[in-house]
Design an enzyme around this catalytic site. Structure first.
Site, PDB file in Angstrom:
ATOM      1  CE  LYS A 166      -3.738  -2.466   2.225  1.00 37.17           C
ATOM      2  NZ  LYS A 166      -4.375  -2.883   3.457  1.00 37.17           N
ATOM      3  CD  GLN A 176      -3.045  -4.527   6.415  1.00 31.63           C
ATOM      4  OE1 GLN A 176      -2.967  -3.509   5.758  1.00 31.63           O
ATOM      5  NE2 GLN A 176      -3.554  -5.644   5.921  1.00 31.63           N
ATOM      6  CG  ASP A 180      -9.860  -0.481   4.624  1.00 30.01           C
ATOM      7  OD1 ASP A 180      -9.548  -0.657   3.434  1.00 30.01           O
ATOM      8  OD2 ASP A 180      -9.168  -0.877   5.592  1.00 30.01           O
TER       9      ASP A 180
END
Ligand code: ADP
Length: 314
Positions: free
Chosen positions: A79, A123, A146
């Site tokens: 990422k 994460q 997200d």
């Protein structure tokens, strides 16, 4: 049945099977994610340039990593590399595996309040002791790239404009790119997680598909997956789907990713067993994966632009 007849029948059916097999295997196409993801990333790159021109700083993404799960370290690195290659600012905050939920929540709160940060993501997986229900709500929805916050989930469910979770949104873009329109088609989803299965159902329903959702308690999985003109598999089981689960000429999207004992990367679908039967299949690796990360960059860009518009309007 006399042996010869049986043999003839076998030869006939097997040669016909083979014929069909050849016909379809020539037609089975792989839905590669990279060219589609590259288009998304190029658009983001151009938007970053104009954002910097307007706001004298690039968008900034902060990734929070708790513990040292080796796969998570690789994913967060990926990422970071993609964000930096586009010209974003990116940092990873690493907290020890024994960090308490309170400490992580306080850390997220300080990122929520930091005016220089546009996007935050936690994460996953988190160490044991964290409640997913709680964690989902820690990030300010305006920075939740997200898109797992209940605000986004609710808006998506209602068909309202919202940030969309990266994997299912990436799948919709993949389908669109390859000219596969879900409208009026039967779409079966294997899995009902908050991250993939549920938002996938909303997106497909909003796109006018007829949706069947399967999960661990589903009886006779194959019966439902064989209905599917579009089959999305996000169950987290290597090779769960084989030739007994698919409809001829259908589209299969494989969200699973697993490393076998001999180091091979495979999905939830036994691709070698359905190639020749289906019309399209997304490969693992190289199908859904690149879409997920591209969509994360797009969401970060959207978050940055939205926030700056709102700040300048208030
Ligand atoms: P992901 O993050 O890919 O969505 P999860 O592990 O969070 O994966 O969720 C897995 C989902 O797959 C669950 O909703 C579960 O009910 C479903 N699932 C797992 N195994 C099967 C199975 N054998 N048949 C149908 N659904 C399954």
């Amino acid at each position: 049945m006399p042996r010869l007849e049986l043999a003839a029948l076998f030869e006939y059916s097997s040669s016909e099977g083979c014929h069909l097999c050849l016909e379809w295997s020539e037609m089975t196409k792989l839905l590669y994610g990279k060219p589609v993801a590259d288009q998304v990333l190029n658009q983001v790159r151009a938007r970053i340039l104009s954002f910097v021109g307007q706001h004298y700083r690039p968008p900034r993404l902060t990734v929070v990593l708790v513990g040292e799960d080796p796969a998570s370290i690789i994913y967060t690195r990926r990422k970071r590399d993609v964000a930096l290659s586009l010209g974003m600012e990116q940092e990873t905050m690493t907290l020890p595996a024994n960090a308490s939920p309170t400490l992580v929540q306080e850390t997220i709160q300080s990122l929520n309040e930091n005016p220089h940060i546009d996007g935050i993501l936690i994460q996953r997986p988190l160490p044991k002791g964290f409640s997913e229900e709680d964690v989902l709500q820690w990030i300010d929805p305006a920075k939740d790239v997200d898109a797992f916050h209940p605000v986004h989930a609710g808006r998506l469910f209602l068909g309202l404009p919202a940030f969309r979770p990266c994997t299912p949104a990436g799948i919709m873009m993949l389908l669109d790119h390859y000219g596969i329109n879900p409208a009026g088609r039967v779409a079966t989803i294997v899995g009902r997680s908050s991250i993939v299965g549920k938002p996938m159902a909303s997106l497909l329903l909003n796109a006018n598909a007829t949706v069947i959702q399967c999960h661990r308690q589903t009886k006779n999985l194959a019966q439902h997956t064989r209905e599917a003109q579009i089959l999305i598999v996000a169950a987290g089981h290597a090779g769960l789907i084989d030739e007994s689960h698919v409809r001829q000429g259908s589209t299969v999207i494989d969200v699973g990713i697993h490393r076998t004992a001999d180091g091979k990367i495979v999905g939830d679908v036994a691709r070698d067993r359905i190639e020749g039967l289906v019309q399209y299949i997304s490969p693992v690796p190289g199908g859904v994966g690149p879409m997920t990360i591209a969509f994360l960059m797009k969401n970060t860009m959207d978050a940055a632009e939205l926030r700056m518009t709102q700040l300048s309007g208030s």
